[in-house]
Design a protein around this motif. Structure first.
Motif, PDB file in Angstrom:
ATOM      1  N   THR A   7       0.851  -1.186   0.000  1.00  0.00           N
ATOM      2  CA  THR A   7       0.000   0.000   0.000  1.00  0.00           C
ATOM      3  C   THR A   7       0.886   1.235   0.000  1.00  0.00           C
ATOM      4  OG1 THR A   7      -1.885   1.077   1.066  1.00  0.00           O
ATOM      5  CG2 THR A   7      -0.294   0.027   2.517  1.00  0.00           C
ATOM      6  N   GLY A   8       0.272   2.383  -0.089  1.00  0.00           N
ATOM      7  CA  GLY A   8       1.113   3.569  -0.141  1.00  0.00           C
ATOM      8  C   GLY A   8       0.337   4.862  -0.084  1.00  0.00           C
ATOM      9  N   ASP A   9       1.090   5.930   0.000  1.00  0.00           N
ATOM     10  CA  ASP A   9       0.524   7.274   0.015  1.00  0.00           C
ATOM     11  C   ASP A   9       1.333   8.163  -0.905  1.00  0.00           C
ATOM     12  OD1 ASP A   9      -1.476   7.055   2.200  1.00  0.00           O
ATOM     13  OD2 ASP A   9       0.297   6.570   3.393  1.00  0.00           O
ATOM     14  N   ARG A  10       0.630   9.098  -1.513  1.00  0.00           N
ATOM     15  CA  ARG A  10       1.370  10.150  -2.228  1.00  0.00           C
ATOM     16  C   ARG A  10       1.916  11.121  -1.190  1.00  0.00           C
ATOM     17  NH1 ARG A  10      -2.396  12.088  -7.227  1.00  0.00           N
ATOM     18  NH2 ARG A  10      -2.939  10.026  -7.993  1.00  0.00           N
ATOM     19  N   MET A  41       4.645   2.127   0.609  1.00  0.00           N
ATOM     20  CA  MET A  41       5.481   2.961  -0.258  1.00  0.00           C
ATOM     21  C   MET A  41       5.043   4.409  -0.243  1.00  0.00           C
ATOM     22  SD  MET A  41       4.737   2.553  -4.287  1.00  0.00           S
ATOM     23  CE  MET A  41       4.960   0.804  -4.187  1.00  0.00           C
ATOM     24  N   ALA A  43       4.675   7.181  -2.574  1.00  0.00           N
ATOM     25  CA  ALA A  43       4.598   7.179  -4.036  1.00  0.00           C
ATOM     26  C   ALA A  43       4.962   8.548  -4.601  1.00  0.00           C
ATOM     27  CB  ALA A  43       3.209   6.742  -4.474  1.00  0.00           C
ATOM     28  N   GLN A  46       4.279   8.935  -8.390  1.00  0.00           N
ATOM     29  CA  GLN A  46       2.855   9.173  -8.637  1.00  0.00           C
ATOM     30  C   GLN A  46       2.476  10.610  -8.268  1.00  0.00           C
ATOM     31  OE1 GLN A  46      -1.203   7.561  -6.765  1.00  0.00           O
ATOM     32  NE2 GLN A  46      -0.144   5.969  -7.885  1.00  0.00           N
ATOM     33  N   TYR A 132      -1.011   6.932 -14.560  1.00  0.00           N
ATOM     34  CA  TYR A 132      -0.557   6.544 -13.225  1.00  0.00           C
ATOM     35  C   TYR A 132      -1.187   5.241 -12.711  1.00  0.00           C
ATOM     36  CZ  TYR A 132      -4.245   8.203  -9.948  1.00  0.00           C
ATOM     37  OH  TYR A 132      -5.391   8.352  -9.220  1.00  0.00           O
ATOM     38  N   GLN A 136       0.856   2.331 -10.900  1.00  0.00           N
ATOM     39  CA  GLN A 136       0.417   1.750  -9.628  1.00  0.00           C
ATOM     40  C   GLN A 136       0.310   0.224  -9.725  1.00  0.00           C
ATOM     41  OE1 GLN A 136      -2.486   4.110  -7.599  1.00  0.00           O
ATOM     42  NE2 GLN A 136      -3.213   2.411  -6.365  1.00  0.00           N
ATOM     43  N   ASP A 139       3.662  -0.894  -9.092  1.00  0.00           N
ATOM     44  CA  ASP A 139       3.946  -0.776  -7.646  1.00  0.00           C
ATOM     45  C   ASP A 139       3.558  -2.061  -6.914  1.00  0.00           C
ATOM     46  OD1 ASP A 139       4.534   1.912  -7.983  1.00  0.00           O
ATOM     47  OD2 ASP A 139       2.614   2.635  -7.203  1.00  0.00           O
ATOM     48  N   ILE A 140       2.361  -2.525  -7.237  1.00  0.00           N
ATOM     49  CA  ILE A 140       1.793  -3.653  -6.490  1.00  0.00           C
ATOM     50  C   ILE A 140       2.413  -4.975  -6.929  1.00  0.00           C
ATOM     51  CG2 ILE A 140      -0.351  -4.931  -6.032  1.00  0.00           C
ATOM     52  CD1 ILE A 140      -1.803  -2.155  -6.548  1.00  0.00           C
ATOM     53  N   VAL A 148      -4.156  -5.321  -0.910  1.00  0.00           N
ATOM     54  CA  VAL A 148      -3.859  -3.905  -1.078  1.00  0.00           C
ATOM     55  C   VAL A 148      -4.865  -3.066  -0.287  1.00  0.00           C
ATOM     56  CG1 VAL A 148      -3.416  -2.070  -2.762  1.00  0.00           C
ATOM     57  CG2 VAL A 148      -3.037  -4.451  -3.405  1.00  0.00           C
ATOM     58  N   VAL A 150      -6.666  -0.030   0.640  1.00  0.00           N
ATOM     59  CA  VAL A 150      -6.862   1.282   0.004  1.00  0.00           C
ATOM     60  C   VAL A 150      -8.272   1.786   0.274  1.00  0.00           C
ATOM     61  CG1 VAL A 150      -5.230   1.191  -1.943  1.00  0.00           C
ATOM     62  CG2 VAL A 150      -7.435   0.005  -2.115  1.00  0.00           C
ATOM     63  N   GLN A 154      -9.953   3.693  -4.846  1.00  0.00           N
ATOM     64  CA  GLN A 154      -8.835   3.020  -5.508  1.00  0.00           C
ATOM     65  C   GLN A 154      -9.232   1.680  -6.144  1.00  0.00           C
ATOM     66  OE1 GLN A 154      -5.418   4.280  -5.690  1.00  0.00           O
ATOM     67  NE2 GLN A 154      -6.710   6.057  -5.300  1.00  0.00           N
TER      68      GLN A 154
HETATM   69  N1  TRP Z   1      -3.020   6.020  -5.454  1.00  0.00           N
HETATM   70  C1  TRP Z   1      -2.928   5.756  -4.051  1.00  0.00           C
HETATM   71  C2  TRP Z   1      -3.713   6.840  -3.318  1.00  0.00           C
HETATM   72  O1  TRP Z   1      -3.858   7.931  -3.827  1.00  0.00           O
HETATM   73  C3  TRP Z   1      -1.488   5.744  -3.528  1.00  0.00           C
HETATM   74  C4  TRP Z   1      -0.687   4.583  -4.065  1.00  0.00           C
HETATM   75  C5  TRP Z   1       0.369   4.645  -4.902  1.00  0.00           C
HETATM   76  C6  TRP Z   1      -0.897   3.216  -3.778  1.00  0.00           C
HETATM   77  N2  TRP Z   1       0.863   3.423  -5.166  1.00  0.00           N
HETATM   78  C7  TRP Z   1       0.112   2.505  -4.492  1.00  0.00           C
HETATM   79  C8  TRP Z   1      -1.819   2.514  -2.996  1.00  0.00           C
HETATM   80  C9  TRP Z   1       0.179   1.120  -4.448  1.00  0.00           C
HETATM   81  C10 TRP Z   1      -1.740   1.127  -2.955  1.00  0.00           C
HETATM   82  C11 TRP Z   1      -0.745   0.436  -3.679  1.00  0.00           C
HETATM   83  O2  TRP Z   1      -4.172   6.588  -2.226  1.00  0.00           O
END
Ligand code: TRP
Length: 334
Positions: A7-10, A41, A43, A46, A132, A136, A139-140, A148, A150, A154
């Protein structure tokens, strides 16, 4: 073997209570679950897709986000925290994936559509932004992520990811990529203090994890309640009342919240009294975060990110060797 969570955050700046209920709380639970290995992560690539002209902000934003992670109790020994751009193979994998998705499909992505309407790119949409979701997917899948966590916005990204996985595996006659499932937070989306929109940094209606005691007090004071509840003695509305939404999300005693609701509906419970209770609840939660936050040094953040990125690179490289072999671009390996 443990299933991987990705998972992740910008990195767009400080995180707020909406992030806390929406994703951070789930991550705290998941990092203690021995069935999973969690990767979070930041991001940055992104974030650049719609903020490429403000790249000078990105480093300090990354540090803010990590400071927030550590202050709530995300533990770098249990959760791998890393920076997307430092795993360069993600960009390579994105290039392979770009061939597997049509522009029409990208333009139909519901989340992209909403964002395009909000962002006003002046009829010149950056290709990177439109793509993007493909980035993403890389990314996964590069980490063989299976779960994941989210927000529901998402879901189209997860669907896109699984479509790419199917296509890639079929076209290159391999099974090196894994499908994933979204894990949606069990907690409802948190309202902003305005009671009109979801808590959001850009709408200036959020309580930040790093807010001071005074900030919190002031924001609770401004919170939208029931505008027709003028006299303490008259009945008040609980639905749409932000103070109750926050009490439900953060007050440790559910029964007490139910009693407050009944009392408010009946009449006799004033907004001031109610807000004082919420203020106390939030101060107790956030003062722990603040204490931890104050102890985090920049050097510590740097070394966490470096170690996390190193570990992420090793795993990514394992997937990439299979990907290159499947496509046939591993020219110098016999
Ligand atoms: N797009 C996701 C968001 O805005 C952030 C994100 C980037 C993400 N890469 C990811 C989430 C990979 C899950 C997995 O919240």
């Amino acid at each position: 073997v443990k299933k991987r969570i990705v998972t992740g955050d910008r990195p767009t700046g400080k995180l707020h209570l909406g992030h806390y209920t929406g994703s951070l709380k789930s991550r705290l639970l998941l990092q203690e679950n021995s069935e999973y290995e969690q990767f979070v992560m930041i991001a940055d690539m992104q974030a650049l897709t719609d903020n490429f002209n403000q790249s000078y902000k990105i480093k300090s934003n990354i540090y803010e986000v990590v400071r927030d992670y550590l202050s709530i109790g995300l533990d770098p020994n249990k959760t791998t925290i890393f920076i997307q751009s430092q795993v360069k193979a993600i960009s390579e994998l994105t290039m392979y994936y770009l061939n597997l998705v049509s522009i029409a499909k990208l333009e139909r992505n519901p989340t992209i559509k909403i964002e395009l309407a909000q962002k006003k790119f002046n009829s010149s949409i950056p290709a990177g932004f439109l793509c993007y979701p493909i980035n993403q997917a890389a990314d996964i899948t590069i980490f063989q992520g299976e779960v994941v966590p989210v927000g529901s916005d998402q879901l189209p990204m997860i669907e896109q990811t699984n479509e790419i996985v199917s296509r890639f595996n079929r076209i290159y006659n391999t099974n090196c990529l894994k499908k994933c499932t979204a894990y949606i937070s069990p907690f409802p989306k948190l309202m902003g203090i305005d009671g009109q929109h979801k808590a959001s940094k850009s709408l200036n209606n959020a309580i930040f994890l790093s807010d001071t005691e005074g900030d919190i007090k002031e924001k609770v004071k401004q919170m939208y309640t029931d505008p027709s509840h003028i006299h303490i003695s008259s009945p008040g509305k609980v639905e749409g009342n932000v103070v109750f939404a926050y009490l439900e999300a953060f007050h440790p005693d559910k029964q007490e919240v139910e009693e407050l609701k009944n009392q408010y509906r009946k009449g006799g419970l004033g907004d001031m009294t109610l807000k004082n209770i919420l203020n106390k609840t939030l101060q107790e939660l956030l003062c722990h975060f603040r204490e931890k936050r104050a102890k985090v040094k920049d050097e510590e953040i740097a070394s966490i990110l470096e170690a996390g990125s190193h570990k992420a690179n090793k795993i990514a490289e394992e997937t990439m060797q299979q990907v290159r072999a499947a496509v046939g671009t591993n020219y110098f390996i016999s």
